[in-house]
Design a protein around this motif. Structure first.
Motif, PDB file in Angstrom:
ATOM      1  N   THR A  45       6.606  -1.732  -2.016  1.00  0.00           N
ATOM      2  CA  THR A  45       5.423  -1.460  -2.168  1.00  0.00           C
ATOM      3  C   THR A  45       4.621  -1.589  -1.065  1.00  0.00           C
ATOM      4  O   THR A  45       3.590  -0.907  -0.511  1.00  0.00           O
ATOM      5  CB  THR A  45       4.678  -2.090  -3.495  1.00  0.00           C
ATOM      6  N   ALA A  46       4.938  -2.704  -0.259  1.00  0.00           N
ATOM      7  CA  ALA A  46       4.275  -3.067   0.827  1.00  0.00           C
ATOM      8  C   ALA A  46       4.440  -1.963   2.079  1.00  0.00           C
ATOM      9  O   ALA A  46       3.472  -1.710   2.530  1.00  0.00           O
ATOM     10  CB  ALA A  46       4.562  -4.536   1.562  1.00  0.00           C
ATOM     11  N   ALA A  47       5.720  -1.569   2.303  1.00  0.00           N
ATOM     12  CA  ALA A  47       5.922  -0.645   3.046  1.00  0.00           C
ATOM     13  C   ALA A  47       5.313   0.751   2.605  1.00  0.00           C
ATOM     14  O   ALA A  47       4.828   1.532   3.666  1.00  0.00           O
ATOM     15  CB  ALA A  47       7.544  -0.264   3.107  1.00  0.00           C
ATOM     16  N   ALA A  48       5.256   1.203   1.548  1.00  0.00           N
ATOM     17  CA  ALA A  48       4.583   2.285   1.161  1.00  0.00           C
ATOM     18  C   ALA A  48       3.121   2.315   1.390  1.00  0.00           C
ATOM     19  O   ALA A  48       2.647   3.241   1.727  1.00  0.00           O
ATOM     20  CB  ALA A  48       4.968   2.529  -0.405  1.00  0.00           C
ATOM     21  N   LEU A  49       2.343   1.106   1.290  1.00  0.00           N
ATOM     22  CA  LEU A  49       0.981   0.846   1.417  1.00  0.00           C
ATOM     23  C   LEU A  49       0.941   1.423   3.015  1.00  0.00           C
ATOM     24  O   LEU A  49      -0.131   2.003   3.341  1.00  0.00           O
ATOM     25  CB  LEU A  49       0.527  -0.502   1.052  1.00  0.00           C
ATOM     26  N   LEU A  50       1.728   0.485   3.751  1.00  0.00           N
ATOM     27  CA  LEU A  50       1.414   0.682   5.112  1.00  0.00           C
ATOM     28  C   LEU A  50       1.699   2.111   5.687  1.00  0.00           C
ATOM     29  O   LEU A  50       1.001   2.612   6.610  1.00  0.00           O
ATOM     30  CB  LEU A  50       2.552  -0.239   6.095  1.00  0.00           C
ATOM     31  N   ALA A  51       2.564   2.991   4.912  1.00  0.00           N
ATOM     32  CA  ALA A  51       2.803   4.280   5.349  1.00  0.00           C
ATOM     33  C   ALA A  51       1.713   5.166   4.755  1.00  0.00           C
ATOM     34  O   ALA A  51       1.565   6.260   5.514  1.00  0.00           O
ATOM     35  CB  ALA A  51       4.067   4.636   4.609  1.00  0.00           C
ATOM     36  N   LEU A  52       1.160   4.933   3.658  1.00  0.00           N
ATOM     37  CA  LEU A  52       0.384   6.111   2.965  1.00  0.00           C
ATOM     38  C   LEU A  52      -1.010   5.940   3.084  1.00  0.00           C
ATOM     39  O   LEU A  52      -1.824   6.743   3.090  1.00  0.00           O
ATOM     40  CB  LEU A  52       0.850   6.180   1.409  1.00  0.00           C
ATOM     41  N   VAL A  53      -1.411   4.550   3.244  1.00  0.00           N
ATOM     42  CA  VAL A  53      -2.935   4.062   3.327  1.00  0.00           C
ATOM     43  C   VAL A  53      -3.226   4.047   4.771  1.00  0.00           C
ATOM     44  O   VAL A  53      -2.886   3.047   5.519  1.00  0.00           O
ATOM     45  CB  VAL A  53      -3.193   3.029   2.517  1.00  0.00           C
ATOM     46  N   ARG A  54      -4.269   4.468   5.118  1.00  0.00           N
ATOM     47  CA  ARG A  54      -4.809   4.454   6.587  1.00  0.00           C
ATOM     48  C   ARG A  54      -5.990   3.011   6.514  1.00  0.00           C
ATOM     49  O   ARG A  54      -6.946   3.455   6.012  1.00  0.00           O
ATOM     50  CB  ARG A  54      -5.341   5.620   6.893  1.00  0.00           C
ATOM     51  N   MET A  55      -5.476   1.902   6.625  1.00  0.00           N
ATOM     52  CA  MET A  55      -6.160   0.560   6.790  1.00  0.00           C
ATOM     53  C   MET A  55      -6.293   0.139   7.948  1.00  0.00           C
ATOM     54  O   MET A  55      -5.612   0.537   8.712  1.00  0.00           O
ATOM     55  CB  MET A  55      -5.509  -0.255   5.693  1.00  0.00           C
ATOM     56  N   PRO A  56      -7.295  -0.665   8.162  1.00  0.00           N
ATOM     57  CA  PRO A  56      -7.684  -1.488   9.260  1.00  0.00           C
ATOM     58  C   PRO A  56      -6.524  -2.234   9.664  1.00  0.00           C
ATOM     59  O   PRO A  56      -5.692  -2.561   8.765  1.00  0.00           O
ATOM     60  CB  PRO A  56      -8.932  -2.269   9.002  1.00  0.00           C
ATOM     61  N   VAL A  57      -6.230  -2.623  10.961  1.00  0.00           N
ATOM     62  CA  VAL A  57      -5.242  -3.444  11.424  1.00  0.00           C
ATOM     63  C   VAL A  57      -4.980  -4.685  10.682  1.00  0.00           C
ATOM     64  O   VAL A  57      -4.158  -5.182  10.355  1.00  0.00           O
ATOM     65  CB  VAL A  57      -5.279  -3.395  12.976  1.00  0.00           C
ATOM     66  N   ALA A  58      -6.493  -5.340  10.643  1.00  0.00           N
ATOM     67  CA  ALA A  58      -6.298  -6.680   9.951  1.00  0.00           C
ATOM     68  C   ALA A  58      -5.591  -6.689   8.411  1.00  0.00           C
ATOM     69  O   ALA A  58      -5.213  -7.445   7.924  1.00  0.00           O
ATOM     70  CB  ALA A  58      -7.835  -7.073  10.070  1.00  0.00           C
ATOM     71  N   ALA A  59      -5.982  -5.448   7.540  1.00  0.00           N
ATOM     72  CA  ALA A  59      -5.508  -5.603   6.537  1.00  0.00           C
ATOM     73  C   ALA A  59      -4.173  -5.344   6.398  1.00  0.00           C
ATOM     74  O   ALA A  59      -3.302  -5.789   5.591  1.00  0.00           O
ATOM     75  CB  ALA A  59      -6.375  -4.250   5.677  1.00  0.00           C
ATOM     76  N   GLY A  60      -3.566  -4.263   7.445  1.00  0.00           N
ATOM     77  CA  GLY A  60      -2.091  -4.125   7.501  1.00  0.00           C
ATOM     78  C   GLY A  60      -1.314  -5.516   7.806  1.00  0.00           C
ATOM     79  O   GLY A  60      -0.215  -6.014   7.250  1.00  0.00           O
ATOM     80  N   LEU A  61      -1.930  -6.286   8.647  1.00  0.00           N
ATOM     81  CA  LEU A  61      -1.313  -7.694   9.068  1.00  0.00           C
ATOM     82  C   LEU A  61      -1.520  -8.617   7.781  1.00  0.00           C
ATOM     83  O   LEU A  61      -0.443  -9.399   7.464  1.00  0.00           O
ATOM     84  CB  LEU A  61      -1.994  -8.378  10.304  1.00  0.00           C
ATOM     85  N   ALA A  62      -2.526  -8.747   7.092  1.00  0.00           N
ATOM     86  CA  ALA A  62      -2.595  -9.306   5.790  1.00  0.00           C
ATOM     87  C   ALA A  62      -1.603  -8.901   4.618  1.00  0.00           C
ATOM     88  O   ALA A  62      -1.003  -9.642   4.171  1.00  0.00           O
ATOM     89  CB  ALA A  62      -4.014  -9.217   5.063  1.00  0.00           C
ATOM     90  N   VAL A  63      -1.390  -7.511   4.722  1.00  0.00           N
ATOM     91  CA  VAL A  63      -0.189  -7.134   3.718  1.00  0.00           C
ATOM     92  C   VAL A  63       1.139  -7.842   4.251  1.00  0.00           C
ATOM     93  O   VAL A  63       1.934  -8.157   3.176  1.00  0.00           O
ATOM     94  CB  VAL A  63      -0.184  -5.673   3.695  1.00  0.00           C
TER      95      VAL A  63
END
Length: 417
Positions: free
Chosen positions: A101-119
């Motif tokens: 799920t985390a990898a899918a979120l990083l792949a499909l959702v264009r989020m800020p870098v800080a949010a990606g690091l938090a995931v």
């Protein structure tokens, strides 16, 4: 008055890798773990590339690469007891599902870098519980030399999968882009979750010893493990050598650049360590008898450190690769500690202990490059790598000392009321 420590049971007769893989439950865990580590390495590489392509920042790219390592120790301290409190099949399958799920979120959702690091950091907090539950099942289903070889197979698979995953990540980013590569890693994790859920037997969680929430139980269990000298010694005996070698590994690219090696040649040097690890595990696991492996712990740790000391002489490319290959082969020392470590653990809470072992190892390996990278800024990369080798040699001396002058303590930690 201190009582003599009960002797370890005599090493079991030598087992073969084929006999270990014949156990279907271990085989399932082994295969899914290998695929999962490949997917983890793919995610690490592609997320780092995604951050760099979006920001152009080398610092943020490095943070993306390492965000999944350092939080693991905190996760073990706060949530490590979950490895024993939840049914292992649900916990392991849930771990793969969460990673997918985390990898899918990083792949499909264009989020800020800080949010990606938090995931990635949140995922790392939960990792010790999943890994601890899997290691606890291996210790339950394999015994004697079969357990040691099971750990050897997992170690070899980890080295090979990390190497393959990092290589695959680079190729996938070049071929289809980082987001598509992240999506491929998510699919791999979800397949692992489905395989564990459908094929692994349903087992109950361990009976709880004492009350309290997960955090309180985790902190109490970690404290009991670290206060017990045999367990504490064996944890640091497994953490420190790999941390020193990781410190040297983190300087390989800088060493190649500062010595004028051709562009891209650092990849050969980077690959030498994991190849050495594979060869060392294979040789020590297949060729040496259990008692011999245990006697070889200190010499193998010395083998990790001595070649690194050679970097003080600024060797060229071929010799550098040979030294790193030799150093990597010394990682097989861990096989000689597995039986002793398992015997020192309490009957309950073994999942948390294995989670602490893994998370501490990742944390120390994350700190090693930062520490020796700082030293390298003042001494030069070759001398810093040599000092990392000296650290491994000092660790070998320390282990030799306490093995000869053991004060004799109870084998298992005494649980707190």
């Amino acid at each position: 008055m201190t009582t003599a420590s009960p002797p370890l049971p005599a090493p079991a007769p030598r087992t073969t890798y084929g006999q270990v893989l014949a156990e279907p439950r271990f085989r399932l865990l082994f295969l899914t773990r290998t695929i999962g580590i490949t997917a983890d390495s793919l995610r690490i590489t592609t997320f780092s590339a995604l951050v760099y392509s979006g920001t152009g920042s080398a610092l943020l790219s490095a943070l993306a690469f390492g965000a999944g390592f350092l939080p693991q120790l905190l996760g073990s301290l706060l949530f490590g007891s979950l490895a024993d409190r939840f049914p292992p099949r649900a916990l392991i399958a849930g771990g793969y599902l969460l990673e997918g799920t985390a990898a899918a979120l990083l792949a499909l959702v264009r989020m800020p870098v800080a949010a990606g690091l938090a995931v990635v950091a949140v995922l790392a907090l939960a990792t010790p519980a999943f890994g601890g539950a899997s290691a606890r099942l291996v210790a339950r289903w394999l015994s004697g030399d079969a357990y040691v070889l099971g750990r050897s197979l997992n170690s070899m698979a980890s080295s090979g999968a990390q190497l393959f995953g990092l290589t695959l990540g680079g190729a996938a980013v070049a071929a289809v882009g980082p987001r598509a590569a992240l999506a491929a890693g998510a699919v791999m994790h979800l397949l692992c979750a489905a395989a564990v859920r459908l094929r692994l037997p349903r087992l109950a969680a361990e009976p709880e010893a004492g009350g309290g929430g997960a955090m309180r139980t985790s902190l109490r269990g970690t404290g009991a493990l670290l206060r017990h000298r045999p367990v504490r010694r064996l944890l640091f005996a497994q953490w420190l050598p790999s941390a020193f070698v990781a410190g040297a590994e983190g300087l390989i690219i800088a060493y190649a650049g500062s010595h004028g090696f051709p562009s891209g040649s650092y990849a050969v040097l980077m690959a030498a360590l994991p190849v050495g690890m594979l060869l060392g595990d294979l040789l020590v696991g297949r060729r040496l008898r259990p008692a011999t492996r245990e006697r070889m712990v200190v010499p193998l740790i010395a083998l990790m450190g001595l070649p690194l000391a050679g970097f003080a002489a600024d060797p060229g490319r071929p010799l550098s690769a040979a030294l790193l290959l030799l150093s990597g082969s010394g990682f097989a020392y861990g096989l000689g500690l597995q039986r002793e470590f398992l015997a020192a653990l309490p009957e309950q809470g073994q999942g948390q202990a294995f989670g602490l072992l893994g998370s501490g190892n990742m944390t120390f390996q994350g700190l090693g490059p930062a520490f020796f990278g700082t030293i390298g800024a003042f001494t030069g990369t070759g001398w810093a790598m040599a000092l990392a080798g000296l650290g491994a040699l000092l660790t070998a001396t320390w282990i030799l000392t306490w093995r000869r002058t053991d004060p004799g303590e109870p084998t298992h930690p005494t649980p707190e009321p």
